[in-house]
Design a protein around this motif. Structure first.
Motif, PDB file in Angstrom:
ATOM      1  N   ASP A 441      -7.071  92.443  38.843  1.00 10.25           N
ATOM      2  CA  ASP A 441      -6.762  92.703  37.440  1.00 10.25           C
ATOM      3  C   ASP A 441      -7.248  94.095  37.085  1.00 10.25           C
ATOM      4  N   VAL A 442      -6.468  94.784  36.267  1.00 10.41           N
ATOM      5  CA  VAL A 442      -6.872  96.063  35.698  1.00 10.41           C
ATOM      6  C   VAL A 442      -6.811  95.933  34.184  1.00 10.41           C
ATOM      7  N   VAL A 443      -7.930  96.206  33.525  1.00 11.02           N
ATOM      8  CA  VAL A 443      -8.002  96.154  32.066  1.00 11.02           C
ATOM      9  C   VAL A 443      -8.205  97.572  31.572  1.00 11.02           C
ATOM     10  N   TYR A 444      -7.360  98.011  30.651  1.00 10.40           N
ATOM     11  CA  TYR A 444      -7.476  99.384  30.189  1.00 10.40           C
ATOM     12  C   TYR A 444      -6.949  99.508  28.770  1.00 10.40           C
ATOM     13  N   CYS A 445      -7.163 100.703  28.205  1.00  7.23           N
ATOM     14  CA  CYS A 445      -6.864 100.953  26.810  1.00  7.23           C
ATOM     15  C   CYS A 445      -6.031 102.218  26.687  1.00  7.23           C
ATOM     16  N   VAL A 446      -5.028 102.211  25.808  1.00 11.55           N
ATOM     17  CA  VAL A 446      -4.262 103.411  25.473  1.00 11.55           C
ATOM     18  C   VAL A 446      -4.161 103.505  23.958  1.00 11.55           C
ATOM     19  N   GLN A 447      -3.899 104.729  23.486  1.00  9.81           N
ATOM     20  CA  GLN A 447      -3.778 104.973  22.059  1.00  9.81           C
ATOM     21  C   GLN A 447      -2.418 105.581  21.739  1.00  9.81           C
ATOM     22  N   ALA A 448      -2.021 105.455  20.478  1.00  7.29           N
ATOM     23  CA  ALA A 448      -0.770 106.050  20.027  1.00  7.29           C
ATOM     24  C   ALA A 448      -0.901 107.559  19.955  1.00  7.29           C
ATOM     25  N   ASN A 449       0.164 108.276  20.293  1.00  6.86           N
ATOM     26  CA  ASN A 449       0.195 109.714  20.086  1.00  6.86           C
ATOM     27  C   ASN A 449       0.166 110.032  18.595  1.00  6.86           C
ATOM     28  N   THR A 450      -0.604 111.061  18.250  1.00 11.80           N
ATOM     29  CA  THR A 450      -0.674 111.536  16.873  1.00 11.80           C
ATOM     30  C   THR A 450      -0.611 113.063  16.901  1.00 11.80           C
ATOM     31  N   SER A 451      -0.887 113.703  15.784  1.00 10.38           N
ATOM     32  CA  SER A 451      -0.780 115.161  15.722  1.00 10.38           C
ATOM     33  C   SER A 451      -1.923 115.867  16.434  1.00 10.38           C
ATOM     34  N   GLN A 452      -3.024 115.164  16.732  1.00  8.92           N
ATOM     35  CA  GLN A 452      -4.131 115.718  17.495  1.00  8.92           C
ATOM     36  C   GLN A 452      -4.539 114.721  18.571  1.00  8.92           C
ATOM     37  N   ILE A 453      -4.946 115.242  19.712  1.00  5.77           N
ATOM     38  CA  ILE A 453      -5.335 114.331  20.788  1.00  5.77           C
ATOM     39  C   ILE A 453      -6.556 113.501  20.405  1.00  5.77           C
ATOM     40  N   VAL A 454      -7.414 114.024  19.515  1.00  2.00           N
ATOM     41  CA  VAL A 454      -8.631 113.306  19.160  1.00  2.00           C
ATOM     42  C   VAL A 454      -8.424 112.313  18.021  1.00  2.00           C
ATOM     43  N   GLU A 455      -7.227 112.272  17.426  1.00  2.00           N
ATOM     44  CA  GLU A 455      -6.976 111.355  16.316  1.00  2.00           C
ATOM     45  C   GLU A 455      -6.614 109.965  16.821  1.00  2.00           C
ATOM     46  N   PHE A 456      -6.941 108.952  15.996  1.00  2.00           N
ATOM     47  CA  PHE A 456      -6.571 107.576  16.301  1.00  2.00           C
ATOM     48  C   PHE A 456      -5.688 107.025  15.184  1.00  2.00           C
ATOM     49  N   TYR A 457      -4.627 106.330  15.605  1.00  2.00           N
ATOM     50  CA  TYR A 457      -3.767 105.673  14.625  1.00  2.00           C
ATOM     51  C   TYR A 457      -3.420 104.251  15.048  1.00  2.00           C
ATOM     52  N   GLY A 458      -3.501 103.976  16.311  1.00  2.00           N
ATOM     53  CA  GLY A 458      -3.225 102.646  16.832  1.00  2.00           C
ATOM     54  C   GLY A 458      -3.600 102.612  18.292  1.00  2.00           C
ATOM     55  N   MET A 459      -3.870 101.427  18.820  1.00  2.00           N
ATOM     56  CA  MET A 459      -4.258 101.321  20.226  1.00  2.00           C
ATOM     57  C   MET A 459      -3.783  99.994  20.795  1.00  2.00           C
ATOM     58  N   ALA A 460      -3.837  99.913  22.097  1.00  2.00           N
ATOM     59  CA  ALA A 460      -3.502  98.668  22.781  1.00  2.00           C
ATOM     60  C   ALA A 460      -4.474  98.447  23.914  1.00  2.00           C
ATOM     61  N   MET A 461      -4.910  97.208  24.079  1.00  2.00           N
ATOM     62  CA  MET A 461      -5.651  96.770  25.263  1.00  2.00           C
ATOM     63  C   MET A 461      -4.673  96.036  26.162  1.00  2.00           C
ATOM     64  N   LEU A 462      -4.754  96.312  27.455  1.00  2.00           N
ATOM     65  CA  LEU A 462      -3.838  95.704  28.409  1.00  2.00           C
ATOM     66  C   LEU A 462      -4.600  95.048  29.548  1.00  2.00           C
ATOM     67  N   ARG A 463      -4.180  93.862  29.898  1.00  2.00           N
ATOM     68  CA  ARG A 463      -4.585  93.239  31.153  1.00  2.00           C
ATOM     69  C   ARG A 463      -3.376  93.273  32.083  1.00  2.00           C
ATOM     70  N   HIS A 464      -3.521  93.960  33.208  1.00  2.00           N
ATOM     71  CA  HIS A 464      -2.450  94.067  34.201  1.00  2.00           C
ATOM     72  C   HIS A 464      -2.903  93.313  35.441  1.00  2.00           C
ATOM     73  N   GLU A 465      -2.310  92.147  35.681  1.00  2.00           N
ATOM     74  CA  GLU A 465      -2.615  91.446  36.922  1.00  2.00           C
ATOM     75  C   GLU A 465      -1.620  91.884  37.978  1.00  2.00           C
ATOM     76  N   SER A 466      -2.127  92.560  38.988  1.00  2.00           N
ATOM     77  CA  SER A 466      -1.270  93.073  40.047  1.00  2.00           C
ATOM     78  C   SER A 466      -1.038  92.005  41.103  1.00  2.00           C
ATOM     79  N   ARG A 467      -0.245  92.353  42.093  1.00  2.00           N
ATOM     80  CA  ARG A 467      -0.038  91.470  43.247  1.00  2.00           C
ATOM     81  C   ARG A 467      -0.913  91.903  44.422  1.00  2.00           C
ATOM     82  N   ARG A 468      -1.909  92.741  44.143  1.00  2.00           N
ATOM     83  CA  ARG A 468      -2.820  93.183  45.195  1.00  2.00           C
ATOM     84  C   ARG A 468      -3.940  92.165  45.347  1.00  2.00           C
TER      85      ARG A 468
END
Length: 496
Positions: A441-468
């Motif tokens: 399993d890989v658990v990671y976080c990404v954020q929405a693009n905004t006008s600045q790389i340091v800004e936050f407007y939305g995010m997602a947590m993901l669990r990716h279960e691979s076949r490895r």
């Protein structure tokens, strides 16, 4: 800003649908905030499946009721959330203090936010309150808390306690020491939040580093590795006794290195690279220099300068070449923040400090790499975020992000996730087997693009279960290592 929210939702759904025959993956999407924290996992529900805790926040200096969130590892559903007056940039430490058999959560962040949280319910156990009339080191402890570490019981209640660092005035001007109070190491009663003792940095400089604690000599004398200085202010890498922290006096700390113009910010890693059974100290200076110090003698083993770069990230440790000495992998931002001009990813031979292989993908990001043998060839590969965009400053809206595998042995780069219009500023992935079904399993976080790389407007947590297939936990599967303590354990599971 609606378009960024829509793009985020579309992107993460597609990110979750890769290489799944049996799909235990999920995506949890959140509006209005993001994360500079890294996921940590523990079973908070008692169902045998690891759950996810991560710090979060809105833009800096903005309060939110979703500053610490816990997600069900099976479904991604929200278990609980805790608010804070500013961003929670630290990562969670788990320690059971309530007696219910469920790990409790300890985490910190900006604006002197540090809390203990009941892992089962999400109720606050305690909250740090900066003392108003302190005359000792605590008078400086009103800045950011970084990742705490567990230390032995100091109060006699039978429960281990915490060591945490506080420091770093984010409002201080660059290239000046004005308004930069000394960083503080604090010993905290894990059950009550009471400050047992506090000690200021011996050089009077700020700290941004999460401490690392270890008994180097196996003599039951714990030592602490901590760094001082900042992005434009020089600092020291120190080694001191925990006993001196408990006395509130770090004047006896040993400075392993002083570097002018840049401090030691990213947490060091401990790994035996000399083969003498004692862990050695390997640390990035923010000025793009990697140092290795002998854990037995404190002497410099080697150093390497990645010229023209800054190093704000920690390292991954693994076996990247054909010997039994642990090696290192780091990300280095080209140029000076915020006008970075690219990024270099460097694999370094732990035996001699020579470069094994070098890559140049993407632009800036303050996340760290993790390592695991993805192709089962006996050598570790590195998994890391890549932000791809024109490296011209912080005002960008067209970032594409992906998780990438760096195969050092075969000198190639492989995609792990699809490139999508999202970003990742500071969050390191987690690798492991959440439900003990034998798949990575890989658990990671990404954020929405905004006008600045340091800004936050939305995010997602993901669990990716691979076949490895995965038979044992990775040796370096999270920020500051699989155990979160900065210590690399060799193939037999020991640290020596």
């Amino acid at each position: 800003m609606t378009k960024y929210w829509i793009l985020l939702a579309m992107a993460v759904v597609m990110l979750s649908c890769r290489n799944h025959e049996k799909n235990n993956s999920w995506v949890a999407v959140f509006k209005g905030f993001g994360s500079n924290s890294s996921p940590r996992l523990a079973d908070l529900t008692g169902d045998g499946i690891l759950d996810v805790v991560i710090g979060a926040g809105k833009n800096e200096w903005v309060a939110t009721d979703s500053a610490v969130i816990a997600l069900d590892g099976q479904t991604g559903n929200l278990l609980w959330q805790v608010g804070a007056p500013n961003q929670v940039v630290g990562s969670a430490l788990f320690l059971e203090v309530t007696g219910d058999g469920i790990p409790d959560v300890f985490i910190g962040g900006r604006s002197a936010f540090m809390v203990g949280i009941d892992g089962r319910s999400g109720k606050l156990l305690w909250t740090y309150k900066p003392p108003e009339n302190a005359t000792n080191a605590l008078k400086f402890a009103h800045y950011c808390f970084f990742n705490p570490q567990v230390i032995p019981d100091q109060t006699g209640d039978g429960i281990p306690d915490l060591l945490a660092a506080n420091g770093g005035n984010a409002q201080a001007f660059p290239n000046t020491s004005q308004f930069r109070d000394p960083g503080v190491l604090m010993v905290i009663n894990s059950k009550t939040g009471e400050i047992i003792t506090a000690a200021a940095m011996p050089d009077g400089r700020e700290t941004y580093m999460s401490p690392v604690v270890h008994d180097f000599d196996n003599d039951n004398k714990l030592e602490v590795v901590i760094g001082t200085g900042g992005e434009t202010i020089g600092g020291n890498l120190y080694r001191c006794l925990l006993a001196d922290v408990l006395k509130g006096d770090l004047s006896g700390a040993k400075a392993l290195n002083y570097t002018g113009g840049h401090g030691f910010i990213a947490p060091p890693v401990l790994a035996d690279i000399t083969g003498d059974g004692t862990l050695d100290i390997v640390a990035n200076n923010q000025g793009g220099i990697l140092f290795a110090f002998d854990g037995r003698t404190d002497s410099l083993i080697w150093k390497i300068e990645v010229k023209g770069t800054e190093a704000s990230s920690s390292l991954a440790v693994g076996y990247f070449n054909d010997d039994d000495v642990p090696d290192f992998f780091g990300q280095y931002a080209v140029g000076i923040w915020p006008a970075n001009k690219g990024a270099r990813q460097v694999a370094i031979d732990g035996r001699n400090g020579h470069i094994i292989e070098e890559f140049a993908l993407g632009c800036t990001g303050f996340f760290s790499p993790v390592a695991w043998d993805f192709d089962d060839d006996g050598f570790d590969e590195v998994l890391m975020s890549v932000n791809d965009y024109p490296c011209s400053g912080i005002f960008v809206t067209d970032i594409e992000h992906s998780l990438v595998i760096f195969d050092v042995q075969d000198k190639k780069v492989l995609p792990f996730s699809e490139r999508k219009s999202v970003k990742n500023l500071s969050s390191t992935p987690w690798l492991g087997d959440m439900d003990e079904d034998g798949f990575l399993d890989v658990v990671y976080c990404v954020q929405a693009n905004t006008s600045q790389i340091v800004e936050f407007y939305g995010m997602a947590m993901l669990r990716h279960e691979s076949r490895r297939r995965i038979a044992a936990p990775p040796r370096w599967g999270a920020y500051m290592g699989t155990a979160g303590d900065g210590i690399f354990r060799k193939k037999n599971g020991t640290s020596d």
